[in-house]
Design an enzyme around this catalytic site. Structure first.
Site, PDB file in Angstrom:
ATOM      1  CG  ASN A 493     -11.958 -22.373  46.065  1.00  0.00           C
ATOM      2  OD1 ASN A 493     -12.328 -23.211  45.246  1.00  0.00           O
ATOM      3  ND2 ASN A 493     -12.407 -21.138  46.083  1.00  0.00           N
ATOM      4  CG  ASP A 494     -11.723 -29.298  46.311  1.00  0.00           C
ATOM      5  OD1 ASP A 494     -10.556 -29.417  46.712  1.00  0.00           O
ATOM      6  OD2 ASP A 494     -12.676 -29.932  46.786  1.00  0.00           O
ATOM      7  CB  CYS A 495     -12.885 -24.299  42.062  1.00  0.00           C
ATOM      8  SG  CYS A 495     -14.104 -25.596  42.267  1.00  0.00           S
TER       9      CYS A 495
END
Ligand code: GLC
Ligand code: GLC
Length: 828
Positions: A493-495
């Site tokens: 999850n890049d966020c």
């Protein structure tokens, strides 16, 4: 509401209204030359790298949205129209766009004149062929004119849309007969050029955009030259070079004329860049002359309708062959068209382009993602394993010797992208999965001995096996206080950016880490990812299996001990009673726990934890799946987290910046829906697995295209979640790991046809109503005709299997000799 229909026999989606809720696109080309083409012929082309070698120009986020591409304009005695309706938008008497496997056919009709345009990139060819068939369907003779137009990009797409002080003065072209050449910067530092040609004489041309449009105040919908039925015969000198052909046509009643246009790209060797002589008919402002030999040969290759037909036939055969490797016949047509056609097709596109160029990715921002490309291979490897092997070696070569990875690399240079850097904690694990998938598909254990350098030791002798080893131990060597893997900058999850603590606009959540962690090596040594822990326990057994096969018993036992320890650590510190928590943040607080105010439950770790059987003995698997159903399930799929974040949590980063229901903040992130579908199938809940699958599989969204908005034939990354105002609305179509993962989910988990190291396992987990299904699977040189019967209407369980009439113990079809083998499976 629908905007078209599936033509399964032709493997096409047929769009019958040009005003789709979003441009519905297709990809042409699957080797070096690529085009994006929308249902109104918008889009652009590039060679290998959408950023560094862009051929035609495109304006993103334009108004109207999809403006620019390759267009044909017809001026039929003052009625001006385009076969694809846009950009002029004259109402057509008939419109149709057929997106097929590597080709698109757009047909328009106006006042009894029909124009059918076939766009495709032939196999082993660096150009887009556009065949225009004009037919006079009226009872009288018709005279009209046709203009073509393509706008050149000055090669580097990033520079092209920013560096105007230079670029408005560099454009150069040459014109020879009916061919317009784009040669900007060719004399100096480039050895490549592009051309746009037509296989007939022309009655005029334009190569300067503003001359074609007639005024800088005109748009593509209103070119002066087309209106006046008179080209400007302009010669570009800087500004924006274009290529436009003008042709007058007269057709008797019922008569047709075919024009073949080619938009091509070629490279010359350094010592053969220039031609010795200047042909008499050449229009140029230069003292040098482009060596056009390659273009001549390319033009020759498709300059007749017969040659075009043969090129299309070759493309069709290529796709029919690719799609014959795995083919199913289930009781559900939508499943059949996803599995047999569109999902496999999308897997090729994601394999080719990673996340670089789509109508949601500009082609400028991102190269090939390390995790993305490794996952793409999972859905693609059966199609062309040789290409997967090559890709695996390219990707692994960007890895560092300690197991860390560059997060992205540029396809043209194959070098890790230093702007983005590394320290994405999940990256190395996906490579274990993809290499294992490759071996399971092919039985090519030799890949483990292949010589694959490390980025920080380019001349060293290293093997792929070493890469897997450092990948595995990169996790083991980077654990936090609870013995869970460090989260680092992001973990799939890049966020979720637990080392960011960003309060300054413009800081990239992915690449910025707070200076307060500088002393610790750049990221928090407290923040831990339960997701990576579960991914590790899911992936680790493949690594152990490889070591066992190589008879490295000690190393296998050592790796297994690490997996067992991780499972124990997860149960001790990351199981929240009814589901697995998401992470520990840099303050040592739980994320994704009942204790949290928002974001109490996250989807990501659950599927892999269930499939790793973590806590299965205490029922953790079923409790977890039931919790997902209770908190994350909604009409259009499973949301990523719940409740959605309504505040900015500085300790979490980007995830809490999105309005609830979008993207990683409680959007339906289809990629990780697949992991739950796999997990539901794994535990034997075939009904549930299928229910989750049918919520997100594109063919099932066709009827609600007005709500879903994006193409009903391909997955998008995200669908607006239950907290979103635009609940059910798809975004970011085409380039998403969902393509590969849902191919895995439906083919290997639900239908259960799963390559394993020593054969082909068949372990279906299907809706209980199904009487069974059949599948054809080509595997390691043999073809298996598989018939699955489900007389007792169970969801899962194989009672008996025969191969060529002989009973075989268990449910793994052993590797067989070439030829066709009949396999019968009875469930129960
Ligand atoms: C996008 C990225 C992928 C990432 C995901 C979640 O799909 O391509 O790498 O895992 O978003 O942030
Ligand atoms: C990455 C991810 C995307 C995410 C974005 C945030 O590009 O792929 O899903 O939203 O980062 O900047």
């Amino acid at each position: 509401m629908k905007f078209g229909f599936f033509d399964d026999a032709k493997k096409e989606y047929v769009i019958n209204s040009p005003k789709t809720p979003y441009p519905w696109i297709n990809y042409l080309g699957n080797q070096g030359f690529f085009s994006l083409i929308s249902n109104t012929a918008g889009g652009y082309c590039f060679y290998k790298d959408a950023r560094l070698r862009r051929i035609t120009r495109y304006r993103y986020n334009n108004v109207p949205l999809d403006m620019g591409g390759r267009y044909f304009y017809i001026n039929d005695n003052g009625t001006i129209w385009n076969p694809g309706w846009s950009p002029v938008k004259t109402p057509l008497d008939f419109y149709e766009c057929r997106h097929g496997m590597g080709y698109t056919v757009i047909t328009g009709k106006k006042n009894d004149l029909k124009a059918e345009v076939t766009f495709f990139v032939p196999q082993n060819y660096d150009g887009e062929v556009q065949q225009v068939v004009l037919t006079n369907e009226s009872k009288e003779a018709k005279s009209f004119s046709i203009f073509s137009i393509a706008e050149w990009c000055l090669w580097d797409a990033q520079d092209d849309c920013t560096n105007f002080q230079r670029n408005f003065s560099t454009g150069r072209v040459e014109i020879e007969g009916s061919t317009i050449y784009h040669v900007t910067e060719y004399r100096d530092r480039r050895n490549h050029y592009a051309f746009y040609t037509v296989n007939d004489t022309i009655d005029g041309y334009d190569t300067d955009r503003d001359s074609f449009l007639g005024s800088i105040y005109n748009g593509w919908d209103n070119p002066e030259t087309v209106k006046a039925d008179k080209p400007a015969n302009s010669f570009a000198d800087g500004w924006s070079p274009v290529a436009s052909h003008y042709k007058k046509v007269t057709l008797a009643p019922g008569e047709s004329k075919t024009l073949i246009y080619i938009l091509g790209y070629a490279e010359n060797p350094q010592d053969k860049k220039f031609a010795a002589e200047k042909p008499a008919n050449l229009l140029t402002r230069e003292t040098w002359v482009l060596n056009k030999e390659k273009a001549y040969a390319m033009i020759e290759k498709y300059n007749t309708p017969e040659k075009v037909a043969a090129g299309l036939e070759e493309l069709r055969n290529t796709w029919n062959d690719l799609l014959s490797i795995f083919n199913v016949n289930t009781p559900d047509d939508k499943v059949n068209r996803m599995v047999n056609i569109w999902n496999q097709y999308q897997c090729m596109v994601t394999f080719n382009l990673s996340r670089s160029a789509s109508y949601f990715e500009s082609g400028i921002g991102r190269g090939m993602g390390f995790r993305d490309s490794n996952q793409d291979i999972l859905g693609f490897v059966h199609q062309i394993p040789e290409r997967a092997r090559e890709r695996l070696i390219d990707i692994a070569s960007t890895q560092l010797s300690d197991g860390g990875c560059y997060h992205q690399y540029q396809p043209l240079t194959k070098k890790g992208n230093a702007d983005i850097g590394g320290d994405f904690s999940d990256d190395p694990l996906w490579m274990i999965l993809s290499v294992a998938a490759y071996i399971k598909e092919t039985g090519d254990w030799g890949i483990l001995d292949a010589n694959v350098p490390f980025d920080d030791d380019p001349n060293g002798k290293h093997t792929m096996l070493e890469h897997l080893n450092v990948s595995f131990y990169h996790i083991v060597n980077n654990l936090g206080p609870h013995g869970l893997p460090l989260a680092m900058r992001a973990d799939w999850n890049d966020c979720i950016n637990l080392s960011c603590f960003s309060d300054t606009p413009g800081e990239s959540f992915q690449t910025y880490t707070n200076p307060k962690f500088a002393a610790e090596g750049g990221y928090s040594k407290v923040a831990e990812s339960a997701f990576v822990a579960a991914l590790f326990t899911y992936t680790g057994p493949a690594f152990v299996g490889i070591l066992e096969h190589l008879r490295k018993a000690d190393e296998a036992a050592k790796a297994q001990a690490e997996i067992d320890k991780m499972k124990k650590n997860v149960m001790e510190s990351a199981f929240d009673g009814d589901w697995f928590i998401r992470a520990y943040d840099a303050n040592g607080e739980k994320m994704g726990s009942k204790e949290c105010e928002e974001g109490k439950i996250f989807i990501e770790p659950q599927g892999f934890a269930v499939m790793s059987e973590i806590g299965k003995d205490v029922g953790a698997d079923i409790k977890t799946l039931n919790s997902i159903d209770k908190y994350l399930n909604c009409e259009y799929g499973l949301v990523l987290n719940n409740p959605a974040f309504t505040k900015y949590y500085i300790q979490y980063g980007e995830i809490s910046t999105y309005p609830g229901g979008y993207k990683e903040n409680a959007g339906i992130f289809t990629h990780n829906n697949a992991w739950i579908i796999c997990a539901e199938a794994y535990v034997g809940r075939g009904d549930k697995a299928f229910e989750d699958y049918s919520k997100i599989a594109p063919a099932f969204t066709e009827e609600t295209s007005d709500i879903h908005k994006t193409e009903p034939y391909v997955y998008g990354q995200m669908i607006g979640g239950k907290d979103a105002k635009n609940f059910g609305q798809g975004k970011n179509s085409w380039l998403t790991g969902t393509a590969a993962w849902n191919m895995v989910a439906i083919s290997q988990y639900i239908l259960g046809v799963q390559p394993v190291f020593d054969g082909l396992k068949v372990d279906p987990s299907i809706p209980h109503e199904w009487d069974g299904f059949t599948a054809v699977r080509k595997f390691r040189g043999a073809t298996f005709n598989i018939t699955v019967k489900n007389p007792e209407h169970v969801c899962k369980g194989v009672k008996a299997m025969t191969v060529d009439g002989k009973a075989v113990e268990g449910n793994v079809i052993p590797v067989c000799e070439s030829g066709t083998h009949e396999v019968e499976i009875v469930m129960g």
